[in-house]
Design an enzyme around this catalytic site. Sequence first.
Site, PDB file in Angstrom:
ATOM      1  N   GLY A   1      29.414  -4.757  -2.014  1.00  0.00           N
ATOM      2  CA  GLY A   1      28.748  -4.749  -3.083  1.00  0.00           C
ATOM      3  C   GLY A   1      29.047  -6.250  -3.610  1.00  0.00           C
TER       4      GLY A   1
ATOM      5  N   PHE B   1      17.465 -29.572  28.258  1.00  0.00           N
ATOM      6  CA  PHE B   1      17.986 -30.669  27.530  1.00  0.00           C
ATOM      7  C   PHE B   1      17.472 -32.123  27.883  1.00  0.00           C
TER       8      PHE B   1
ATOM      9  N   THR C   1      38.411 -31.842  12.591  1.00  0.00           N
ATOM     10  CA  THR C   1      39.429 -31.079  12.015  1.00  0.00           C
ATOM     11  C   THR C   1      40.654 -31.741  12.245  1.00  0.00           C
TER      12      THR C   1
ATOM     13  N   GLU D   1      29.952 -37.615  16.165  1.00  0.00           N
ATOM     14  CA  GLU D   1      29.478 -38.885  15.667  1.00  0.00           C
ATOM     15  C   GLU D   1      28.477 -38.501  14.424  1.00  0.00           C
ATOM     16  N   PRO D   2      28.380 -39.349  13.743  1.00  0.00           N
ATOM     17  CA  PRO D   2      27.291 -39.112  12.424  1.00  0.00           C
ATOM     18  C   PRO D   2      25.978 -39.063  13.073  1.00  0.00           C
TER      19      PRO D   2
ATOM     20  N   GLY E   1      38.477 -36.511  18.112  1.00  0.00           N
ATOM     21  CA  GLY E   1      37.053 -37.117  17.806  1.00  0.00           C
ATOM     22  C   GLY E   1      36.074 -37.194  19.029  1.00  0.00           C
ATOM     23  N   LEU E   2      35.235 -36.373  18.957  1.00  0.00           N
ATOM     24  CA  LEU E   2      33.962 -36.453  19.913  1.00  0.00           C
ATOM     25  C   LEU E   2      32.475 -36.718  19.183  1.00  0.00           C
TER      26      LEU E   2
ATOM     27  N   GLU F   1      31.971 -26.598  18.191  1.00  0.00           N
ATOM     28  CA  GLU F   1      32.250 -26.452  19.562  1.00  0.00           C
ATOM     29  C   GLU F   1      30.887 -26.014  20.246  1.00  0.00           C
TER      30      GLU F   1
ATOM     31  N   TRP G   1      33.371 -35.029  11.118  1.00  0.00           N
ATOM     32  CA  TRP G   1      33.580 -33.745  11.048  1.00  0.00           C
ATOM     33  C   TRP G   1      34.817 -33.464  11.810  1.00  0.00           C
TER      34      TRP G   1
HETATM   35  P1  TGC Z   1      25.980 -32.317  31.274  1.00  0.00           P
HETATM   36  O1  TGC Z   1      24.913 -33.080  32.379  1.00  0.00           O
HETATM   37  O2  TGC Z   1      25.653 -31.005  31.009  1.00  0.00           O
HETATM   38  O3  TGC Z   1      27.450 -32.481  31.582  1.00  0.00           O
HETATM   39  C1  TGC Z   1      28.034 -33.832  31.915  1.00  0.00           C
HETATM   40  C2  TGC Z   1      28.999 -33.650  33.152  1.00  0.00           C
HETATM   41  O4  TGC Z   1      30.178 -32.669  32.319  1.00  0.00           O
HETATM   42  C3  TGC Z   1      30.007 -31.386  33.204  1.00  0.00           C
HETATM   43  N1  TGC Z   1      30.259 -30.239  32.261  1.00  0.00           N
HETATM   44  C4  TGC Z   1      31.309 -29.635  32.082  1.00  0.00           C
HETATM   45  N2  TGC Z   1      32.591 -29.679  32.651  1.00  0.00           N
HETATM   46  C5  TGC Z   1      33.628 -28.604  31.883  1.00  0.00           C
HETATM   47  N3  TGC Z   1      33.295 -28.010  30.959  1.00  0.00           N
HETATM   48  C6  TGC Z   1      31.979 -28.033  30.449  1.00  0.00           C
HETATM   49  N4  TGC Z   1      32.010 -27.074  29.547  1.00  0.00           N
HETATM   50  C7  TGC Z   1      31.083 -28.862  30.841  1.00  0.00           C
HETATM   51  N5  TGC Z   1      29.807 -28.894  30.525  1.00  0.00           N
HETATM   52  C8  TGC Z   1      29.251 -29.908  31.250  1.00  0.00           C
HETATM   53  C9  TGC Z   1      29.055 -31.315  34.016  1.00  0.00           C
HETATM   54  O5  TGC Z   1      29.075 -30.617  35.160  1.00  0.00           O
HETATM   55  C10 TGC Z   1      28.728 -32.666  34.378  1.00  0.00           C
HETATM   56  O6  TGC Z   1      29.470 -33.205  35.153  1.00  0.00           O
HETATM   57  P2  TGC Z   1      29.043 -34.429  36.198  1.00  0.00           P
HETATM   58  O7  TGC Z   1      30.315 -34.349  37.092  1.00  0.00           O
HETATM   59  O8  TGC Z   1      27.742 -34.063  36.882  1.00  0.00           O
HETATM   60  O9  TGC Z   1      28.811 -35.591  35.334  1.00  0.00           O
HETATM   61  O10 TGC Z   1      25.633 -33.326  30.108  1.00  0.00           O
HETATM   62  P3  TGC Z   1      24.624 -33.460  28.883  1.00  0.00           P
HETATM   63  O11 TGC Z   1      24.654 -34.494  28.143  1.00  0.00           O
HETATM   64  O12 TGC Z   1      23.309 -32.844  29.280  1.00  0.00           O
HETATM   65  O13 TGC Z   1      25.295 -32.203  28.027  1.00  0.00           O
HETATM   66  C11 TGC Z   1      24.717 -31.455  27.423  1.00  0.00           C
HETATM   67  C12 TGC Z   1      25.408 -30.472  26.458  1.00  0.00           C
HETATM   68  C13 TGC Z   1      24.581 -29.800  25.497  1.00  0.00           C
HETATM   69  C14 TGC Z   1      25.736 -28.989  27.530  1.00  0.00           C
HETATM   70  C15 TGC Z   1      26.727 -30.683  26.042  1.00  0.00           C
HETATM   71  O14 TGC Z   1      26.828 -32.160  25.629  1.00  0.00           O
HETATM   72  C16 TGC Z   1      27.543 -30.018  24.821  1.00  0.00           C
HETATM   73  O15 TGC Z   1      28.181 -28.953  25.308  1.00  0.00           O
HETATM   74  N6  TGC Z   1      26.917 -30.140  23.658  1.00  0.00           N
HETATM   75  C17 TGC Z   1      27.680 -29.572  22.441  1.00  0.00           C
HETATM   76  C18 TGC Z   1      28.810 -30.504  21.806  1.00  0.00           C
HETATM   77  C19 TGC Z   1      29.885 -29.879  21.245  1.00  0.00           C
HETATM   78  O16 TGC Z   1      30.348 -28.710  21.594  1.00  0.00           O
HETATM   79  N7  TGC Z   1      30.777 -30.464  20.647  1.00  0.00           N
HETATM   80  C20 TGC Z   1      31.836 -30.036  20.056  1.00  0.00           C
HETATM   81  C21 TGC Z   1      32.990 -31.200  19.580  1.00  0.00           C
HETATM   82  S1  TGC Z   1      34.551 -30.731  18.983  1.00  0.00           S
HETATM   83  C22 TGC Z   1      34.473 -29.429  18.168  1.00  0.00           C
HETATM   84  O17 TGC Z   1      33.574 -29.134  17.616  1.00  0.00           O
HETATM   85  C23 TGC Z   1      35.940 -29.120  17.490  1.00  0.00           C
HETATM   86  S2  TGC Z   1      35.916 -27.964  16.455  1.00  0.00           S
HETATM   87  C24 TGC Z   1      37.254 -27.588  15.987  1.00  0.00           C
HETATM   88  C25 TGC Z   1      37.837 -26.440  16.690  1.00  0.00           C
HETATM   89  O18 TGC Z   1      37.766 -26.080  17.799  1.00  0.00           O
HETATM   90  O19 TGC Z   1      38.630 -25.534  15.876  1.00  0.00           O
HETATM   91  P1  FAD Z   2      22.932 -30.980  15.443  1.00  0.00           P
HETATM   92  O1  FAD Z   2      23.270 -31.827  16.896  1.00  0.00           O
HETATM   93  O2  FAD Z   2      22.231 -32.271  14.646  1.00  0.00           O
HETATM   94  O3  FAD Z   2      22.292 -29.981  15.544  1.00  0.00           O
HETATM   95  C1  FAD Z   2      21.325 -29.485  14.309  1.00  0.00           C
HETATM   96  C2  FAD Z   2      20.431 -28.395  14.702  1.00  0.00           C
HETATM   97  O4  FAD Z   2      19.596 -28.638  15.642  1.00  0.00           O
HETATM   98  C3  FAD Z   2      21.264 -27.173  15.267  1.00  0.00           C
HETATM   99  O5  FAD Z   2      20.780 -25.900  14.836  1.00  0.00           O
HETATM  100  C4  FAD Z   2      21.267 -27.141  16.603  1.00  0.00           C
HETATM  101  O6  FAD Z   2      21.324 -26.010  17.515  1.00  0.00           O
HETATM  102  C5  FAD Z   2      19.668 -27.841  17.039  1.00  0.00           C
HETATM  103  N1  FAD Z   2      19.645 -28.349  18.193  1.00  0.00           N
HETATM  104  C6  FAD Z   2      20.319 -29.743  18.594  1.00  0.00           C
HETATM  105  N2  FAD Z   2      19.921 -30.021  19.842  1.00  0.00           N
HETATM  106  C7  FAD Z   2      18.849 -28.787  20.289  1.00  0.00           C
HETATM  107  C8  FAD Z   2      18.422 -28.889  21.554  1.00  0.00           C
HETATM  108  N3  FAD Z   2      18.470 -29.533  22.587  1.00  0.00           N
HETATM  109  N4  FAD Z   2      17.561 -27.430  21.486  1.00  0.00           N
HETATM  110  C9  FAD Z   2      17.656 -26.565  20.521  1.00  0.00           C
HETATM  111  N5  FAD Z   2      18.208 -26.935  19.291  1.00  0.00           N
HETATM  112  C10 FAD Z   2      19.175 -28.235  19.245  1.00  0.00           C
HETATM  113  N6  FAD Z   2      33.597 -32.341  16.053  1.00  0.00           N
HETATM  114  C11 FAD Z   2      34.799 -32.957  16.938  1.00  0.00           C
HETATM  115  O7  FAD Z   2      34.353 -33.756  17.429  1.00  0.00           O
HETATM  116  N7  FAD Z   2      36.084 -32.565  16.385  1.00  0.00           N
HETATM  117  C12 FAD Z   2      36.282 -31.856  15.522  1.00  0.00           C
HETATM  118  O8  FAD Z   2      37.562 -31.473  15.387  1.00  0.00           O
HETATM  119  C13 FAD Z   2      35.216 -31.115  14.717  1.00  0.00           C
HETATM  120  N8  FAD Z   2      35.833 -30.171  13.900  1.00  0.00           N
HETATM  121  C14 FAD Z   2      34.650 -29.568  12.953  1.00  0.00           C
HETATM  122  C15 FAD Z   2      34.961 -29.146  11.901  1.00  0.00           C
HETATM  123  C16 FAD Z   2      34.022 -28.578  11.028  1.00  0.00           C
HETATM  124  C17 FAD Z   2      34.286 -27.870   9.705  1.00  0.00           C
HETATM  125  C18 FAD Z   2      32.571 -28.713  11.439  1.00  0.00           C
HETATM  126  C19 FAD Z   2      31.578 -28.074  10.557  1.00  0.00           C
HETATM  127  C20 FAD Z   2      32.339 -29.513  12.401  1.00  0.00           C
HETATM  128  C21 FAD Z   2      33.057 -30.076  13.484  1.00  0.00           C
HETATM  129  N9  FAD Z   2      32.737 -30.600  14.376  1.00  0.00           N
HETATM  130  C22 FAD Z   2      33.886 -31.346  15.207  1.00  0.00           C
HETATM  131  C23 FAD Z   2      31.850 -31.179  14.760  1.00  0.00           C
HETATM  132  C24 FAD Z   2      30.636 -30.337  15.583  1.00  0.00           C
HETATM  133  O9  FAD Z   2      31.198 -29.968  16.926  1.00  0.00           O
HETATM  134  C25 FAD Z   2      29.387 -30.561  15.418  1.00  0.00           C
HETATM  135  O10 FAD Z   2      28.698 -30.384  14.209  1.00  0.00           O
HETATM  136  C26 FAD Z   2      28.467 -29.436  16.305  1.00  0.00           C
HETATM  137  O11 FAD Z   2      28.598 -30.002  17.819  1.00  0.00           O
HETATM  138  C27 FAD Z   2      26.816 -29.755  16.067  1.00  0.00           C
HETATM  139  O12 FAD Z   2      26.517 -31.146  15.813  1.00  0.00           O
HETATM  140  P2  FAD Z   2      25.707 -31.584  14.478  1.00  0.00           P
HETATM  141  O13 FAD Z   2      26.438 -31.034  13.409  1.00  0.00           O
HETATM  142  O14 FAD Z   2      25.423 -32.967  14.427  1.00  0.00           O
HETATM  143  O15 FAD Z   2      24.347 -30.824  14.487  1.00  0.00           O
END
Ligand code: TGC
Ligand code: FAD
Length: 391
Positions: A344, A388, A168, A137-138, A134-135, A368, A166
Amino acid sequence: MEKFRGVDYYGIEELLTEEERMVRDTIRDWVEAEYLPIVAKHHREESFPLHLIPKLGELGVFGATLKGHGSPGLNNVAYGLIMQELERGDSGLRSCASVQSALVMYPIHAYGSEAQKERWLPRLQRGDAVGCFGLSEPDHGSDPGSMKMRAARKGDAYVLNGTKLWITNGSIADVALVWARGDDGEIGGYLVEKGTPGFSTLDIHGKFSMRASVTSELSFQDCRIPLENKLPNAMGLRGALNCLSQARYGIAWGAIGAAMACYDWALQYAQARIQFGKPIASFQLVQRKLVWMVTEITKAQLLALQLGRLKDQGKVRPQQVSMAKMNNVSIALETARMARDILGAAGIVDEHPVIRHMLNLETVVTYEGTHDIHTLIVGRDITGLSAFGDA
Ligand code: TGC
Ligand code: FAD
């Protein structure tokens, strides 16, 4: 349709070791025999085939790259091929496995105490227990660093308050790894067991994507957990983002599986379907689509393979993982859309797997880290300038 014929236009097979091929073929055969016959039913019913989880454990899918506590310690290419084969079945199947492996077992292995490892890793590996992560949030998806969830220290417990959305595997999980901000303002990882008072889950219904996967909301209201449930070595947002790199790596491979399924199906369909007295595969516009698909799949295979080799050498950087996740999911989604078009009207029914993959990939391109977030991660890397708002 004939049996899946595989997609290997560049002889990439020869770049794999015997063990990697064997692992892939084992999972491929299992998916064909046990999963593909039931996936459409689960997709229709919006359910996950829970009975397969121990079987996935037996096959060695969970935590396959970890060493110790029952895990086999496979290399990253073999792990990627497992993800590819699972996602050729369905993105929901790969999701269940990648959350368990990369987002729950990996962090417990990397950041957990010995007691946490002993309690959870063997059970998660066998598929006797399920985990979720769980990372999101709404109000905080792409920007998890602004999360609201709190873990306040009160005597001999942490008290959790907040909501994760959201998630999984949420309601089927025996243990949730949730990320929250502590009293010191630092983000940390906390293990919350199913049934802990103050912790509840609610499944999200009405999904048009990832229907054969459980997606839930997790609520924490004055939920007390013992101090020893905090991961001792997960420091800050970096700890959580590092787990995402592991999962994104698996997705980069998984998406190839979905793309291969769609391409192979569309090719076979186009060779058999007659219009204007000829197979539609003979028309130039159809060939152009098929050629685009196989070219992009081949490029994605090479990207994933080199990424895996770099990971095995300990040389991979998160930004390289971002590039592969971004590219491979994007071309998989486009492949699925083109395949749907080639079928089709037949392309809109679940007798064919294509529309199911297409709809799933709309999730995969978002979770992700969205496609655009990965674009900006790579953009920051190559320009040295962040979109960012940070330095
Ligand atoms: P930022 O300043 O970029 O980073 C904070 C600290 O973290 C380090 N870091 C990483 N380390 C390892 N791996 C990575 N991918 C890393 N990305 C960043 C970074 O070096 C820094 O370290 P330190 O020591 O300097 O503090 O932080 P930010 O807040 O500016 O981040 C921006 C951003 C957009 C890159 C980041 O927040 C991001 O990746 N957002 C996307 C969120 C996301 O992917 N959520 C996924 C939730 S889980 C999910 O969706 C599961 S789906 C289920 C399935 O997998 O099937
Ligand atoms: P938002 O962050 O609100 O983004 C909406 C739109 O704005 C996107 O097009 C995005 O690209 C754009 N946007 C946002 N910021 C920027 C920017 N700086 N510049 C340009 N464009 C931007 N999360 C978990 O923690 N654990 C899970 O197991 C997990 N499983 C999931 C399973 C499913 C089926 C789904 C749909 C989601 C899941 N997620 C999970 C959540 C997922 O990681 C988020 O949906 C994803 O990170 C995007 O966040 P959001 O939906 O709030 O969209």
